[in-house]
Design a protein around this motif. Structure first.
Motif, PDB file in Angstrom:
ATOM      1  N   PRO A  37       0.824  -1.207   0.000  1.00  0.00           N
ATOM      2  CA  PRO A  37       0.000   0.000   0.000  1.00  0.00           C
ATOM      3  C   PRO A  37       0.856   1.255   0.000  1.00  0.00           C
ATOM      4  CG  PRO A  37       0.088  -0.955   2.193  1.00  0.00           C
ATOM      5  CD  PRO A  37       0.780  -1.925   1.283  1.00  0.00           C
ATOM      6  N   HIS A 198       1.685  -0.739  -8.412  1.00  0.00           N
ATOM      7  CA  HIS A 198       0.437  -0.679  -7.653  1.00  0.00           C
ATOM      8  C   HIS A 198      -0.609  -1.638  -8.233  1.00  0.00           C
ATOM      9  CE1 HIS A 198       1.089   2.404  -4.690  1.00  0.00           C
ATOM     10  NE2 HIS A 198       1.533   3.258  -5.581  1.00  0.00           N
ATOM     11  N   TYR A 214       3.812  -5.406   3.817  1.00  0.00           N
ATOM     12  CA  TYR A 214       2.567  -5.234   4.549  1.00  0.00           C
ATOM     13  C   TYR A 214       2.620  -3.973   5.421  1.00  0.00           C
ATOM     14  CZ  TYR A 214       1.740 -10.173   3.426  1.00  0.00           C
ATOM     15  OH  TYR A 214       1.562 -11.371   2.780  1.00  0.00           O
ATOM     16  N   LEU A 233      -3.157 -11.116  -0.621  1.00  0.00           N
ATOM     17  CA  LEU A 233      -3.501  -9.825  -1.216  1.00  0.00           C
ATOM     18  C   LEU A 233      -4.544  -9.095  -0.376  1.00  0.00           C
ATOM     19  CD1 LEU A 233      -3.572 -10.721  -5.016  1.00  0.00           C
ATOM     20  CD2 LEU A 233      -1.835  -9.406  -3.788  1.00  0.00           C
ATOM     21  N   GLN A 234      -5.467  -9.823   0.226  1.00  0.00           N
ATOM     22  CA  GLN A 234      -6.441  -9.193   1.129  1.00  0.00           C
ATOM     23  C   GLN A 234      -5.745  -8.595   2.340  1.00  0.00           C
ATOM     24  OE1 GLN A 234      -9.639 -11.940   2.047  1.00  0.00           O
ATOM     25  NE2 GLN A 234     -10.005 -12.396  -0.107  1.00  0.00           N
ATOM     26  N   TYR A 237      -3.715  -5.311   1.202  1.00  0.00           N
ATOM     27  CA  TYR A 237      -4.457  -4.093   0.870  1.00  0.00           C
ATOM     28  C   TYR A 237      -5.668  -3.827   1.773  1.00  0.00           C
ATOM     29  CZ  TYR A 237      -1.630  -4.154  -3.365  1.00  0.00           C
ATOM     30  OH  TYR A 237      -0.580  -4.158  -4.244  1.00  0.00           O
ATOM     31  N   SER A 238      -5.888  -4.705   2.749  1.00  0.00           N
ATOM     32  CA  SER A 238      -7.057  -4.559   3.639  1.00  0.00           C
ATOM     33  C   SER A 238      -8.337  -4.418   2.817  1.00  0.00           C
ATOM     34  CB  SER A 238      -6.877  -3.353   4.570  1.00  0.00           C
ATOM     35  OG  SER A 238      -5.722  -3.489   5.354  1.00  0.00           O
ATOM     36  N   PRO A 258     -11.216  -6.653  -7.078  1.00  0.00           N
ATOM     37  CA  PRO A 258     -11.497  -6.151  -5.714  1.00  0.00           C
ATOM     38  C   PRO A 258     -13.000  -6.025  -5.490  1.00  0.00           C
ATOM     39  CG  PRO A 258     -10.929  -4.327  -7.128  1.00  0.00           C
ATOM     40  CD  PRO A 258     -10.838  -5.564  -7.976  1.00  0.00           C
TER      41      PRO A 258
END
Length: 261
Positions: A37, A198, A214, A233-234, A237-238, A258
């Motif tokens: 991020p 990104h 992270y 990936l979850q 990037y939350s 997403p």
């Protein structure tokens, strides 16, 4: 060629580290992508890895030798760095900018040879920007400038290309052009790539190895096939995501979808 980070830790002054305990390796003909991020330290990582800023602990190595022990000319004949594009105010044409890459490779500080001009034109062709070769860098778009900088790096004939968000400012077609060029250079010329992005989908398409930065200074590095999962990936990037498999013609593609709640 082998490029490594060993227990790398970076901080600005007395601040808490942006990241720490980064370990990775990259060899000839491999693509490594860095995902994370905003604020995770991706650009700082690239700059420190090339010796532009000091690591707090650990370091970067090229064929086992600390990067800091290379002269600038020796290092950048082997590694080409493409930063995020910034507007140029001086009166270089795009072709002249690309020729500067030859200056890095052969130490040209006078009239370039015909051989160097040929290599520069070939790089313009590979990136697909021969149509703007004669334009001033101050008069082209940010996306066109980004592609010119990649052509300049390629003209140095490096072993490793370090790209900081190469898709920035590029439209959909030109993003694809850059990805295709990277893949071809890896397969045909054995170049290695260290890329900040990104776009997790681009990592899925290109990467042999990945580094995941992270939030909270944690990280993971390893094979892309093992680390580019929905779960990771979850966490990165939350955001809830799904990796979908698509078949187009004879090829299978993976894409990241997403879920915006």
């Amino acid at each position: 060629m082998k490029f490594e980070l060993r227990d790398a830790c970076f901080a600005y002054g007395a601040d808490k580290p942006l990241f720490e305990h980064i370990n990775l390796s990259l060899s000839k003909g491999e693509i490594l992508t860095v995902l994370g991020p905003n604020g995770a330290g991706k650009t700082s990582l690239l700059r420190a890895a090339l010796g532009f800023a000091p690591f707090q602990r650990g370091g970067s190595f090229l064929d086992g030798k600390p990067v800091g022990e290379f002269s600038a000319r020796e290092l950048f004949r082997r590694i080409a760095y493409v930063p995020q594009a910034r507007r140029y105010s001086f009166a270089y044409t795009v072709e002249e900018l690309v020729l500067l890459g030859r200056a890095v490779h052969v130490g040209l500080f006078s009239q370039p040879r015909e051989h160097d001009k040929h290599i520069a034109r070939n790089c313009l062709e590979k990136i697909g920007i021969t149509n703007i070769a004669g334009k001033l860098c101050s008069r082209i778009s940010g996306g066109e400038l980004q592609m010119a900088l990649i052509a300049r790096a390629l003209a140095a004939e490096p072993e490793l290309m370090v790209l900081d968000e190469p898709e920035a400012n590029l439209d959909f077609k030109n993003q694809y052009r850059i990805l295709k060029t990277v893949q071809e250079l890896k397969e045909q010329e054995g170049l290695a790539f260290f890329i900040n992005t990104h776009f997790p989908e681009h990592a899925l398409q290109l990467a042999d190895r990945v580094l995941l930065l992270y939030p909270g200074r944690c990280s993971e590095s390893g094979l892309a096939a093992e680390l580019l999962t929905e779960e990771k990936l979850q966490k990165l990037y939350s955001l809830p995501v799904q990796i979908a498999e698509l078949q187009l013609g004879q090829k299978n593609y993976r894409t990241v979808i997403p879920f915006v709640l």
